[in-house]
Design a protein around this motif. Structure first.
Motif, short mmCIF file in Angstrom:
data_model
loop_
_atom_site.label_atom_id
_atom_site.label_comp_id
_atom_site.label_asym_id
_atom_site.label_seq_id
_atom_site.Cartn_x
_atom_site.Cartn_y
_atom_site.Cartn_z
N LYS B 8 0.14 2.50 14.33
CA LYS B 8 0.32 2.53 15.78
C LYS B 8 -0.96 3.11 16.39
O LYS B 8 -1.41 4.19 15.98
CB LYS B 8 1.53 3.39 16.15
CG LYS B 8 1.76 3.47 17.66
CD LYS B 8 2.99 4.32 17.97
CE LYS B 8 3.26 4.33 19.48
NZ LYS B 8 4.42 5.15 19.82
N THR B 10 -2.68 4.52 19.87
CA THR B 10 -2.40 4.99 21.23
C THR B 10 -3.73 5.17 21.95
O THR B 10 -4.62 5.87 21.46
CB THR B 10 -1.61 6.32 21.21
OG1 THR B 10 -0.43 6.15 20.41
CG2 THR B 10 -1.19 6.72 22.61
N MET B 12 -5.88 6.17 25.45
CA MET B 12 -5.84 6.85 26.73
C MET B 12 -6.63 6.02 27.76
O MET B 12 -7.25 5.01 27.41
CB MET B 12 -6.42 8.27 26.60
CG MET B 12 -5.52 9.17 25.78
SD MET B 12 -3.82 9.18 26.42
CE MET B 12 -2.90 9.64 24.96
N GLN B 58 -9.68 0.89 5.68
CA GLN B 58 -9.97 2.31 5.85
C GLN B 58 -11.15 2.51 6.79
O GLN B 58 -11.11 3.37 7.68
CB GLN B 58 -10.26 2.94 4.48
CG GLN B 58 -10.13 4.45 4.43
CD GLN B 58 -8.80 4.95 5.00
OE1 GLN B 58 -7.72 4.54 4.58
NE2 GLN B 58 -8.88 5.80 6.02
N LEU B 61 -10.07 1.74 10.37
CA LEU B 61 -9.25 2.81 10.96
C LEU B 61 -10.09 4.04 11.29
O LEU B 61 -9.89 4.68 12.33
CB LEU B 61 -8.09 3.19 10.01
CG LEU B 61 -7.00 2.12 9.84
CD1 LEU B 61 -5.98 2.56 8.79
CD2 LEU B 61 -6.29 1.84 11.17
N ASP B 62 -11.06 4.32 10.43
CA ASP B 62 -11.96 5.45 10.71
C ASP B 62 -12.75 5.18 12.00
O ASP B 62 -12.96 6.08 12.82
CB ASP B 62 -12.92 5.68 9.54
CG ASP B 62 -12.20 6.25 8.32
OD1 ASP B 62 -11.06 6.73 8.47
OD2 ASP B 62 -12.78 6.20 7.21
N ALA B 65 -10.45 5.52 15.05
CA ALA B 65 -10.19 6.94 15.34
C ALA B 65 -11.44 7.60 15.93
O ALA B 65 -11.34 8.42 16.85
CB ALA B 65 -9.75 7.65 14.06
N ARG B 70 -5.91 7.19 19.03
CA ARG B 70 -5.07 7.92 18.09
C ARG B 70 -4.41 6.93 17.15
O ARG B 70 -3.81 5.95 17.58
CB ARG B 70 -4.03 8.74 18.84
CG ARG B 70 -3.16 9.50 17.86
CD ARG B 70 -2.35 10.58 18.46
NE ARG B 70 -1.40 11.01 17.44
CZ ARG B 70 -1.08 12.26 17.20
NH1 ARG B 70 -1.63 13.23 17.87
NH2 ARG B 70 -0.20 12.56 16.27
N VAL B 71 -4.53 7.19 15.86
CA VAL B 71 -3.96 6.31 14.84
C VAL B 71 -2.81 7.04 14.15
O VAL B 71 -3.01 8.15 13.64
CB VAL B 71 -5.01 5.91 13.79
CG1 VAL B 71 -4.41 4.97 12.75
CG2 VAL B 71 -6.21 5.26 14.46
N ASP B 72 -1.63 6.44 14.16
CA ASP B 72 -0.46 7.06 13.54
C ASP B 72 0.26 6.06 12.65
O ASP B 72 0.16 4.86 12.87
CB ASP B 72 0.53 7.53 14.61
CG ASP B 72 0.02 8.72 15.39
OD1 ASP B 72 -0.13 9.78 14.77
OD2 ASP B 72 -0.22 8.59 16.59
#
Lengths: 432, 81
Positions: B8, B10, B12, B58, B61-62, B65, B70-72
């Motif tokens: 997920k 998110t 801002m 990976q 995702l890095d 982020a 925000r990575v969840d």
């Protein structure tokens, strides 16, 4: 036997099988257990519940477990105490404490883990696992010991020694992860995807969360099959908050509340609200991790994740899985949500200890401080029936209240004793 | 090794208009499959599946982020008290 007919997606409503799943295969939404309430209503009664064990398993008809041999370390059926002293202090004449800090591993987590462990054994898993900063690790390790299966618990590398020992004593494989909160979170999620283990709050989550409903059932039963006017509940993921509400409403719909006629559960049984359940649901979080309270205060239907920075570590979930569902219940119940200033957390712990003789952890300090706020603001009227949930034991977070240790230090003589005791205890009459 | 990850994101306010998922596909050779999303003026979130080489997932995702998303895990925080 279990009256489970499957799992349903809370977002898209699609049916999923009752297997070891945590998200809907279609939309990745969270899953919820679906029950055959018609079949449950044919068998359930106050008498049948009363014949059950003095644990959460007296409500087995409403829990998602097969068979008659749950993994039970006697979680639940904890005391509901009339809080006369705390009530007097806060101006509340009808205040009760649900003291869940006296569960076998000293927190409410035993309720949810007992259900998750039972399902794990049913599904044939040989290992149960979790990632935890304290209470959950203790409970998972304890239940694994009871079930005779392996436990793997992931903990942050800087977890306090007392909490590490509290879990390690049960003999789990303990993995201490050096990394940020987010990194630990991500690693554990990946491990869950790659190992054939029952992660209690991941692939067992739909079943695990159901265990918290028993906090609603027990309070209603202990009050003579009534629901309170107000409840005050600490929140991290928001799951317990939603499940207590669900528990009250299930009892009402099944006709198990005194003087209340049962009713249908309707199309979406997970959002059912029986009109007889007028309980106002009040949520407590600490300012250092209050994503649900913030969303509620801003009127936002979505919860923006935060990075936790609170002494209430058992409530430190920055991205709460059930946040949006908890907000719906706040609205539906005309409840409220309050973020307790960090410096008031310890005051809450001390207030409860000094008035009722109950030593709670930081989450309990949050809850008691939120209760005080509700009483001071007049949101709870003096004679309204109020229950405050204390979910963990103070022995787990002793470091939070180290400043209370202030003994009178004396030499071993009566003179020395009498010199200091008179200063401490006024009105002392020696030999009276 | 090829793999899949469900996450997920998110966003801002300042990132809502950025084509982050497009760039994730282009620059890291990942297949992105959005399952649920809600994007508003002040924030947005997207639940999606990433398919591709494990190392690239990976790295991707890095990168996401690092630019402030925000990575969840899709199921929220898995660390509990």
């Amino acid at each position: 036997m279990a009256f489970v007919s499957g799992l349903t997606c809370r977002e898209c409503g699609r049916d999923n099988p009752a297997e070891a799943l945590n998200v809907c295969d279609f939309c990745f939404g969270p899953l919820e257990v679906v029950y055959d309430y018609d079949a449950i209503s044919d068998v359930i009664s106050h008498e049948r519940i009363a014949q059950g064990p003095l644990s959460i398993w007296r409500y087995q008809d409403l829990l998602p477990a097969e068979g008659t041999d749950p993994v039970d370390i006697m979680a639940g059926f904890t005391p509901l105490i009339k809080a006369r002293n705390l009530g007097k202090k806060l101006g509340l004449n009808n205040l009760y404490i649900k003291n869940d800090s006296v569960n076998p591993s000293f927190s409410f987590k035993d309720r949810v883990v007992s259900v998750a462990a039972t399902k794990a054994v049913e599904f044939g898993f040989e290992t149960i696992a979790c990632a935890s900063t304290g209470n959950l690790a203790c409970s998972v390790a304890a239940h694994a010991a009871r079930a005779g299966i392996q436990a793997v618990v992931f903990i942050p590398w800087d977890l306090e020694r007392g909490k590490v020992i509290g879990a390690a004593v049960y003999g789990p494989t303990m993995v201490s992860v050096e990394g940020s909160y987010d990194e630990v979170n991500r690693l554990c999620s990946e491990v869950a995807d790659n190992y054939p283990w029952a992660f209690v709050n991941i692939n067992m989550r739909p079943y695990y969360a159901e265990g918290s409903k028993t906090l609603g059932y027990e309070v209603a039963e202990q009050l003579g099959w009534r629901v309170p006017d107000h409840v005050v509940i600490p929140s991290a993921s928001g799951a317990m908050f939603t499940k207590i509400w669900k528990g009250f409403n299930e009892l009402a719909c099944l006709g198990l509340l005194d003087g209340v006629a049962g009713s249908s559960f309707g199309q979406d049984q997970n959002t059912v609200h029986h009109p007889a359940v007028t309980t106002k649901m009040h949520m407590a979080q600490a300012v250092g991790c209050a994503p649900i309270v913030t969303a509620w205060a801003n009127g936002n239907p979505h919860v923006s994740p935060v990075r936790p920075d609170t002494i209430a570590k058992s409530l430190a979930i920055g991205n709460p899985a059930d946040g949006i569902y908890a907000i719906r219940i706040l609205r539906e119940s005309n409840g409220s949500a309050y973020a307790v200033p960090e410096h008031d957390v310890v005051e809450g712990i001390k207030l409860l200890a000094e008035t009722e003789g109950i030593f709670t952890e930081t989450a309990g300090g949050v809850t008691v401080s939120a209760l005080k706020n509700l009483a001071d603001s007049g949101a709870i009227k003096p004679d309204e029936l109020t229950v405050v949930y204390i979910t963990g034991n103070g022995l787990k977070t002793q470091e939070a209240v180290e400043d209370v240790v202030n003994p009178l230090h004396i030499k071993p003589s009566m003179g020395a004793f009498e010199d200091v005791i008179g200063q401490r205890i006024s009105g002392l009459v020696v030999g009276g | 090794m090829m793999g899949t990850q469900r996450v997920k994101f998110t966003f801002m306010t300042q990132l809502v208009k950025e084509p982050i998922i497009y760039r994730l596909g282009q620059e890291f050779n990942l297949v992105t499959n959005i399952r649920r999303a809600d994007v508003r003026e002040d924030m947005g979130w997207v639940v999606l599946e990433l398919d591709g080489d494990d190392t690239e997932i990976q790295r991707g995702l890095d990168w996401v982020a690092a630019i402030g998303v925000r990575v969840d895990p899709v199921s929220g925080d898995v660390i509990e008290g």
